[in-house]
Design an enzyme around this catalytic site. Sequence first.
Site, PDB file in Angstrom:
ATOM      1  N   TYR A   1       0.830  -1.216   0.000  1.00 61.78           N
ATOM      2  CA  TYR A   1       0.000   0.000   0.000  1.00 61.78           C
ATOM      3  C   TYR A   1       0.862   1.262   0.000  1.00 61.78           C
ATOM      4  O   TYR A   1       0.448   2.294  -0.510  1.00 61.78           O
ATOM      5  CB  TYR A   1      -0.902   0.029   1.238  1.00 61.78           C
TER       6      TYR A   1
ATOM      7  N   ASP B   1      -6.649  -6.651   4.047  1.00 62.16           N
ATOM      8  CA  ASP B   1      -7.747  -5.980   3.340  1.00 62.16           C
ATOM      9  C   ASP B   1      -8.671  -7.027   2.736  1.00 62.16           C
ATOM     10  O   ASP B   1      -9.894  -6.983   2.895  1.00 62.16           O
ATOM     11  CB  ASP B   1      -7.160  -5.074   2.253  1.00 62.16           C
TER      12      ASP B   1
ATOM     13  N   ASP C   1     -12.589  -8.576   4.261  1.00 59.04           N
ATOM     14  CA  ASP C   1     -13.849  -8.555   3.486  1.00 59.04           C
ATOM     15  C   ASP C   1     -14.445  -9.954   3.420  1.00 59.04           C
ATOM     16  O   ASP C   1     -15.654 -10.147   3.569  1.00 59.04           O
ATOM     17  CB  ASP C   1     -13.606  -8.056   2.048  1.00 59.04           C
TER      18      ASP C   1
ATOM     19  N   ASP D   1      -3.339 -18.048   0.596  1.00 62.91           N
ATOM     20  CA  ASP D   1      -4.327 -18.731  -0.254  1.00 62.91           C
ATOM     21  C   ASP D   1      -5.064 -19.803   0.543  1.00 62.91           C
ATOM     22  O   ASP D   1      -6.286 -19.932   0.476  1.00 62.91           O
ATOM     23  CB  ASP D   1      -3.674 -19.301  -1.528  1.00 62.91           C
TER      24      ASP D   1
ATOM     25  N   LYS E   1       2.784 -15.275   2.691  1.00 62.61           N
ATOM     26  CA  LYS E   1       3.009 -16.001   1.439  1.00 62.61           C
ATOM     27  C   LYS E   1       4.508 -16.273   1.373  1.00 62.61           C
ATOM     28  O   LYS E   1       5.199 -15.926   0.411  1.00 62.61           O
ATOM     29  CB  LYS E   1       2.499 -15.145   0.259  1.00 62.61           C
TER      30      LYS E   1
END
Length: 351
Positions: free
Chosen positions: A135, A242, A246, A218, A186
Amino acid sequence: MKIAVLAGDGIGPEIVAEAVKALRALGLSMEFEPALVGGAATDATGDPLPAATLALCKAADAVLFGAVGGPQYDALPRPQRPEQGLLRLRKELGLFANLRPALIYPELAAASTLKAEVVAGLDLLIVRELTGDIYFGQPRGIRRLDDGQREGFDTMRYSESEVRRIGRVAFEAARRRSRRVCSVDKANVLETTQLWREVMTELASEYPDVALSHMYVDNAAMQLLRNPRQFDVMVTGNMFGDILSDEASMLTGSIGMLPSASLDADGKGLYEPIHGSAPDIAGKAVANPLATILSAAMMLRYSFGQEEAAGRLERAVAKVLAQGWRTADIAAPGERAVGTPAMGDAVVRAL
Ligand code: IPM
Ligand code: MG
């Protein structure tokens, strides 16, 4: 208690008004100072985070935030986009720790797209790092390559100290819960998150009473749907957080239910629902104000130490749900849905 109120765009003003209504009903001594942010601020001043707004937020004890963004702003140059107002505010105030709880209310288990038996009793806390990662990493941009085509690039980066401080927030939070932290990365592909994993592992030795596990992002996305109750605290970087937050919101039935707190090193915070500005329903008075009201409860708890008042507000929300009050997003087929102000009024009566 001086609170900067940044309603923002879309449904922001509608939902924030209900949270302010609920806060006032608590009868505590609070001052509310409104200020412009996001597209509304760009429209008025050309800047999504005007200097006056930033100054107000710095002077205030806490910030109550609605939402920013809308399709009418998508074509603007990036510095004027509404999202930049929020991102700069997070950075300027040093709000590195984003707490996103996902809690299922028994009455809403059927509102989730997942089977009720998978989500019943869910109580998960996502701790998202908020001021680093891809970001904010430099360099970034869109550049022209030698062959004439354009290339977009962003930089994912985390320093050890950034990982350690968000790790501490997660371990401390786990101590007040079920003492389990799952760090999401990851590390099989990305160096940044390999370091993330190493630092989290080192940090775990300082918290022998908390169990640390690691999961690739994942797999975490999949496990959240397969068996979400395996998680207590999840800690992860800005971008993975983020996305996963959601996803986690839908476990609870509606993104309209999830509050968040973004905290600095001293507990000063910005409190906002995790949903966005929902331009499609803006101005129709149908948005669910509960995520914002629950964010106000987090504000009472984390910035003001008002545990009792926070609990009252949370119990009032649980009560209106038990009484059957529903906005459109959480109404089951055939159930009657009320509008935004009616939901706010129901919470005030429950208080
Ligand atoms: C969030 C939002 C923001 C983010 C946007 C509006 C910049 O999606 O708070 O999750 O990406 O952090
Ligand atoms: Mg988001």
